[in-house]
Design a protein around this motif. Sequence first.
Motif, PDB file in Angstrom:
ATOM      1  N   UNK A 205     -69.942 -44.507  72.700  1.00 35.37           N
ATOM      2  CA  UNK A 205     -69.490 -45.669  73.395  1.00 35.37           C
ATOM      3  C   UNK A 205     -69.295 -45.453  74.872  1.00 35.37           C
ATOM      4  N   UNK A 206     -68.987 -44.202  75.405  1.00 40.24           N
ATOM      5  CA  UNK A 206     -68.648 -44.162  76.683  1.00 40.24           C
ATOM      6  C   UNK A 206     -69.918 -43.876  77.690  1.00 40.24           C
ATOM      7  N   UNK A 207     -71.174 -43.913  77.099  1.00 44.58           N
ATOM      8  CA  UNK A 207     -72.356 -43.954  77.851  1.00 44.58           C
ATOM      9  C   UNK A 207     -72.786 -44.997  78.575  1.00 44.58           C
ATOM     10  N   UNK A 208     -73.381 -44.874  79.709  1.00 42.22           N
ATOM     11  CA  UNK A 208     -73.657 -45.920  80.532  1.00 42.22           C
ATOM     12  C   UNK A 208     -75.167 -46.064  80.721  1.00 42.22           C
ATOM     13  N   UNK A 209     -75.961 -47.082  80.239  1.00 48.58           N
ATOM     14  CA  UNK A 209     -75.239 -48.126  79.646  1.00 48.58           C
ATOM     15  C   UNK A 209     -74.907 -47.962  78.183  1.00 48.58           C
ATOM     16  N   UNK A 210     -74.020 -48.736  77.578  1.00 49.76           N
ATOM     17  CA  UNK A 210     -73.547 -48.297  76.266  1.00 49.76           C
ATOM     18  C   UNK A 210     -74.767 -48.631  75.514  1.00 49.76           C
ATOM     19  N   UNK A 211     -75.039 -48.064  74.358  1.00 49.61           N
ATOM     20  CA  UNK A 211     -76.064 -47.996  73.376  1.00 49.61           C
ATOM     21  C   UNK A 211     -75.897 -49.524  72.537  1.00 49.61           C
ATOM     22  N   UNK A 212     -76.975 -50.177  72.262  1.00 54.48           N
ATOM     23  CA  UNK A 212     -76.839 -51.295  71.486  1.00 54.48           C
ATOM     24  C   UNK A 212     -76.512 -51.024  70.072  1.00 54.48           C
ATOM     25  N   UNK A 213     -76.681 -49.852  69.539  1.00 55.69           N
ATOM     26  CA  UNK A 213     -76.367 -49.260  68.458  1.00 55.69           C
ATOM     27  C   UNK A 213     -75.755 -48.001  68.534  1.00 55.69           C
ATOM     28  N   UNK A 214     -74.324 -47.840  67.898  1.00 56.66           N
ATOM     29  CA  UNK A 214     -73.784 -46.490  67.790  1.00 56.66           C
ATOM     30  C   UNK A 214     -73.982 -45.622  66.591  1.00 56.66           C
ATOM     31  N   UNK A 215     -74.846 -44.862  66.609  1.00 53.86           N
ATOM     32  CA  UNK A 215     -75.357 -43.955  65.325  1.00 53.86           C
ATOM     33  C   UNK A 215     -75.416 -42.506  65.495  1.00 53.86           C
ATOM     34  N   UNK A 216     -74.111 -41.906  64.678  1.00 51.81           N
ATOM     35  CA  UNK A 216     -73.971 -40.865  64.858  1.00 51.81           C
ATOM     36  C   UNK A 216     -75.048 -39.758  64.135  1.00 51.81           C
ATOM     37  N   UNK A 217     -75.168 -38.669  64.336  1.00 48.77           N
ATOM     38  CA  UNK A 217     -76.104 -37.719  64.042  1.00 48.77           C
ATOM     39  C   UNK A 217     -76.123 -38.058  62.267  1.00 48.77           C
ATOM     40  N   UNK A 218     -75.245 -37.917  61.713  1.00 52.50           N
ATOM     41  CA  UNK A 218     -75.245 -38.146  60.235  1.00 52.50           C
ATOM     42  C   UNK A 218     -75.723 -39.350  59.645  1.00 52.50           C
ATOM     43  N   UNK A 219     -75.666 -40.390  60.400  1.00 49.86           N
ATOM     44  CA  UNK A 219     -76.226 -41.727  60.121  1.00 49.86           C
ATOM     45  C   UNK A 219     -77.531 -41.631  60.220  1.00 49.86           C
ATOM     46  N   UNK A 220     -78.117 -41.137  61.174  1.00 49.80           N
ATOM     47  CA  UNK A 220     -79.668 -41.442  61.624  1.00 49.80           C
ATOM     48  C   UNK A 220     -80.697 -41.358  60.468  1.00 49.80           C
ATOM     49  N   UNK A 221     -80.663 -40.443  59.420  1.00 50.43           N
ATOM     50  CA  UNK A 221     -81.404 -40.546  58.581  1.00 50.43           C
ATOM     51  C   UNK A 221     -81.415 -41.799  57.698  1.00 50.43           C
ATOM     52  N   UNK A 222     -80.222 -42.499  57.501  1.00 51.97           N
ATOM     53  CA  UNK A 222     -80.242 -43.726  56.854  1.00 51.97           C
ATOM     54  C   UNK A 222     -80.627 -44.802  57.813  1.00 51.97           C
ATOM     55  N   UNK A 223     -80.192 -44.978  59.050  1.00 52.27           N
ATOM     56  CA  UNK A 223     -80.677 -45.953  59.849  1.00 52.27           C
ATOM     57  C   UNK A 223     -82.133 -45.967  60.135  1.00 52.27           C
ATOM     58  N   UNK A 224     -82.966 -44.799  60.170  1.00 53.56           N
ATOM     59  CA  UNK A 224     -84.347 -44.767  60.401  1.00 53.56           C
ATOM     60  C   UNK A 224     -85.185 -44.409  59.195  1.00 53.56           C
ATOM     61  N   UNK A 225     -84.645 -44.532  57.940  1.00 52.02           N
ATOM     62  CA  UNK A 225     -85.267 -43.803  56.894  1.00 52.02           C
ATOM     63  C   UNK A 225     -86.702 -44.701  56.538  1.00 52.02           C
ATOM     64  N   UNK A 226     -86.668 -45.786  56.954  1.00 54.07           N
ATOM     65  CA  UNK A 226     -87.993 -46.770  56.619  1.00 54.07           C
ATOM     66  C   UNK A 226     -89.009 -46.438  57.840  1.00 54.07           C
ATOM     67  N   UNK A 227     -88.433 -46.404  58.921  1.00 53.24           N
ATOM     68  CA  UNK A 227     -89.430 -45.900  59.981  1.00 53.24           C
ATOM     69  C   UNK A 227     -89.976 -44.575  59.651  1.00 53.24           C
ATOM     70  N   UNK A 228     -89.073 -43.640  59.334  1.00 46.65           N
ATOM     71  CA  UNK A 228     -89.724 -42.263  59.202  1.00 46.65           C
ATOM     72  C   UNK A 228     -90.273 -41.902  57.751  1.00 46.65           C
ATOM     73  N   UNK A 229     -90.423 -42.954  56.795  1.00 47.55           N
ATOM     74  CA  UNK A 229     -90.928 -42.615  55.878  1.00 47.55           C
ATOM     75  C   UNK A 229     -90.375 -41.957  54.690  1.00 47.55           C
ATOM     76  N   UNK A 230     -89.071 -41.985  54.898  1.00 51.16           N
ATOM     77  CA  UNK A 230     -88.281 -41.133  53.858  1.00 51.16           C
ATOM     78  C   UNK A 230     -87.577 -42.124  52.938  1.00 51.16           C
TER      79      UNK A 230
END
Length: 250
Positions: A205-230
Motif C-alpha cells: 500500500x505504501x508504494x508509489x504509485x499504489x498498485x491497483x491490486x494488493x496481492x501478497x506472495x501467498x495470494x499470487x497462485x490464486x490470483x494468477x492460476x488461470x493465466x499460469x495454467x494451474x
Amino acid sequence: MDLTSRTALIVGGTSGIGLGLARRLAAAGSTVVIGGRDTDRPGLDTFPTVTVDVTDPASVARARDEVLAQHAELDLVVTMSGVMMMEDLRDPAHFAQTEAAIAVNLLGTIRVIDAFTPHLVARGSGDIVTVSSGIGFLPFPPMPGYGASKAGVHAYTEALRAQLDGTGVHVTELIPPAVATAGQEKVNPAALPLDGFLDEVMGLLGETPTPAEIVVAAARRLRWAERDGSYAELLAQRSRALTLLPGRAS
C-alpha cells in the motif's frame, strides 16, 4: 499511498484483518474510525467507532452522516465487511447462506462505496480500498456463495476504478489469501499469519504509485492460476475439501 496522515474509515474493522489494518494505520500516524455491527468488542477502545449494518441502507446512511459530521477530512474508505460460510449445494436450504454472503460481501460493499463516493469526489482526492479474496479468482468449492460474492467485488472494483478515473479518487483492491483469523487456521493449516500478511499489505500500500491490486506472495497462485495454467489442477486439489461438508466425508 500515504499511510501516515490519513483519516480512514474501515467498515468491518471490528476484528480480524480489518482490526489489524486499523492498528497498523493508526501506528503509522493516521486517524482511523472503525465501523461494524458490534463496536463494543474488546480492543476497540482506542478507536472512534460507528455502528453500521451494511445490509441496511438506512444504517449505512446514518453511519456516513455521523462519520462525516465528526471527520469531514475523511480521505480513505476501506470496505472490509464479510461473512464466510460453507454451503452444500445439494441441499436447497443453502440458499439462505448464499443470500447472506451476497448481501454482506457484495451489496454491503457497494452500499458503503455509494455512501462515501460523493464526499471523496467533492474533495477531489482520496482512496477507496475494496477487499475481495483469492477465492474470488480460484473457487474454494465448499464456499460457493463466498467465492461468487468476492468475484463480484473484483468486477465491481474494476468498473469503479474506471468510472472514477480523473476525479482524484483512487481505487485499490486488496486480495487476501487465507489468513489465520476467525478460525481460518482450523480449516486451512496453511493460512497466513496475520502479522506477516499485514507486513506485506502495508509495504504494498505504501508504494508509489499504489498498485491497483494488493496481492501478497501467498495470494499470487490464486490470483494468477488461470493465466499460469494451474487453475484446473488447483481447483481439483481444493475440491477435496468438500469432505468437510456434513455427510460428505469419504
